[in-house]
Design a protein around this motif. Structure first.
Motif, PDB file in Angstrom:
ATOM      1  N   VAL A 221       0.614  -1.369  -0.159  1.00  0.00           N
ATOM      2  CA  VAL A 221      -0.251  -0.378   0.356  1.00  0.00           C
ATOM      3  C   VAL A 221       1.158   1.443   0.299  1.00  0.00           C
ATOM      4  N   LEU A 222       0.842   2.272  -0.606  1.00  0.00           N
ATOM      5  CA  LEU A 222       1.689   3.276  -1.040  1.00  0.00           C
ATOM      6  C   LEU A 222       0.827   4.525  -0.726  1.00  0.00           C
ATOM      7  N   ALA A 223       0.951   5.665  -0.006  1.00  0.00           N
ATOM      8  CA  ALA A 223       0.101   6.411   0.626  1.00  0.00           C
ATOM      9  C   ALA A 223       0.974   7.566   0.962  1.00  0.00           C
ATOM     10  N   PRO A 224       0.808   8.239  -0.852  1.00  0.00           N
ATOM     11  CA  PRO A 224       1.318   9.979  -0.934  1.00  0.00           C
ATOM     12  C   PRO A 224       0.062  10.752   0.355  1.00  0.00           C
ATOM     13  N   LEU A 241       2.950   7.305   4.084  1.00  0.00           N
ATOM     14  CA  LEU A 241       4.038   6.452   4.235  1.00  0.00           C
ATOM     15  C   LEU A 241       3.478   4.788   3.258  1.00  0.00           C
ATOM     16  N   VAL A 242       4.428   3.756   2.937  1.00  0.00           N
ATOM     17  CA  VAL A 242       4.473   2.989   2.391  1.00  0.00           C
ATOM     18  C   VAL A 242       4.716   1.589   3.141  1.00  0.00           C
ATOM     19  N   GLU A 248       3.624  -4.309   7.588  1.00  0.00           N
ATOM     20  CA  GLU A 248       4.184  -3.766   8.094  1.00  0.00           C
ATOM     21  C   GLU A 248       4.576  -2.156   7.455  1.00  0.00           C
ATOM     22  N   ILE A 249       5.084  -1.749   8.197  1.00  0.00           N
ATOM     23  CA  ILE A 249       5.503  -0.125   7.544  1.00  0.00           C
ATOM     24  C   ILE A 249       6.701  -0.777   7.224  1.00  0.00           C
ATOM     25  N   ILE A 250       7.063  -0.223   6.111  1.00  0.00           N
ATOM     26  CA  ILE A 250       8.736  -0.180   5.926  1.00  0.00           C
ATOM     27  C   ILE A 250       8.993   1.579   5.512  1.00  0.00           C
ATOM     28  N   ALA A 251       8.143   2.657   5.784  1.00  0.00           N
ATOM     29  CA  ALA A 251       8.625   3.877   5.280  1.00  0.00           C
ATOM     30  C   ALA A 251       7.368   4.552   5.523  1.00  0.00           C
ATOM     31  N   ARG A 252       8.156   5.549   6.144  1.00  0.00           N
ATOM     32  CA  ARG A 252       7.508   6.984   6.711  1.00  0.00           C
ATOM     33  C   ARG A 252       7.582   7.932   6.595  1.00  0.00           C
ATOM     34  N   VAL A 260       9.660  13.881  -0.273  1.00  0.00           N
ATOM     35  CA  VAL A 260      10.264  12.786  -1.035  1.00  0.00           C
ATOM     36  C   VAL A 260      10.625  11.063  -0.063  1.00  0.00           C
ATOM     37  N   LEU A 261       9.642  10.298   0.042  1.00  0.00           N
ATOM     38  CA  LEU A 261       9.811   9.125   1.031  1.00  0.00           C
ATOM     39  C   LEU A 261      10.004   8.247  -0.158  1.00  0.00           C
ATOM     40  N   GLU A 262      11.312   7.280   0.378  1.00  0.00           N
ATOM     41  CA  GLU A 262      11.396   6.654  -0.768  1.00  0.00           C
ATOM     42  C   GLU A 262      11.649   4.765  -0.023  1.00  0.00           C
TER      43      GLU A 262
END
Length: 288
Positions: A221-224, A241-242, A248-252, A260-262
């Motif tokens: 799930v990709l949530a910009p 977040l991703v 599990e959240i892998i980027a936030r 920018v969130l990678e």
């Protein structure tokens, strides 16, 4: 890079109230993401303008082909050779649908809140019009009536990408679990949830809803998100977040500022999660 591995970048914006200004706001963030190696870049909801005031909005909303933000993003995708998801743009519906009510005899055409997937050639290859519109009275006393100016969509969309199926949704859609299950069963291995969440609902529900949608679908799930104070008085939550298919959240991002969130997605995790919990195959008919 293998087609099983994808470098994504989510762009968190504080979008202005005019498409030309929105493009200048987003451009450096898009270029930063591409220069860092992103293959697929996602923008949030209302990426072309954040404007709720009826009179001001009427002055700047155009058709999809005329919108300067959409044209600019298409050019950037071609120049940078990346795929870009315009999380949504507010554009004219293209249908002469009039509102008729006792309170508005002169009524005007409604817009659509539309996701646009742009490929590396700058072509629009998928569209999705937001199905569930945000009509709510939030705990901070604000009243939202998206349906007053936006026509709801009627078609769920799984877009084809080089990395598999991309389920399309927008913001308030995230509260309707059946849509996400439908997208997963139709071939999505990742789902986009671009948003402009309010602060009270964001604090309470943003993370838990996104993690739940990932768990129940076995999708990334990709949530910009939009974040901060906007020209029309709205304040949005940010915190893009991703989430991986195990929930599990892998980027936030832990703030509401433009950024920018990678993240790197390994689509082998989709198969692993669905093998461990094969709930998509276990639906049964029942009655109430």
């Amino acid at each position: 890079m293998s087609a099983d591995i994808l470098n994504v970048a989510l762009i968190q914006t504080r979008t202005p109230a005019h498409p030309a200004e929105a493009l200048e706001h987003a451009r450096p963030l898009l270029m930063q993401a591409a220069s860092n190696g992103a293959q697929f870049i996602l923008l949030p909801e209302c990426a072309n303008l954040m404007e709720a005031r009826k009179e001001q909005k009427a002055l700047v909303v155009t058709g999809e082909d005329e919108d300067v933000f959409i044209r600019g993003v298409r050019d950037l995708a071609k120049q940078m050779r990346v795929e870009i998801l315009i999380g949504s743009a507010i554009v004219k519906s293209g249908v002469d649908e009039r509102e008729h009510s006792s309170s508005d005899s002169g009524s005007a055409m409604r817009n659509v809140n539309r996701t646009l997937l742009v490929n590396t050639h700058g072509d629009i290859v998928a569209r999705y019009d937001k199905i569930h519109l945000f009509d709510a009275d939030t705990p901070d006393g604000k009243v939202y009536r998206e349906s007053a100016s936006v026509k709801p969509g009627e078609q769920a969309v799984v877009a084809t990408t080089p990395w598999g199926g991309l389920g399309l949704s927008i913001c308030y859609d995230v509260r309707f679990a059946h849509l996400y299950r439908t997208l997963a069963k139709a071939g999505a291995n990742m789902i986009a949830v671009p948003a402009a969440f309010t602060v009270p609902t964001g604090r309470a529900h943003w993370e838990v809803l996104l993690r739940t949608r990932a768990i129940e679908t076995g999708c990334f799930v990709l949530a910009p998100a939009q974040g901060g104070s906007h020209a029309d008085g709205r304040v949005t939550y940010g915190h893009s977040l991703v989430v991986n298919p195990w929930g599990e959240i892998i980027a936030r991002l832990d703030h509401d500022r433009p950024a920018v969130l990678e993240a790197q997605l390994d689509f082998g995790e989709v198969a692993a999660a669905r093998q461990a919990l094969p709930s998509l195959r276990h639906d049964r008919d029942f009655s109430v």
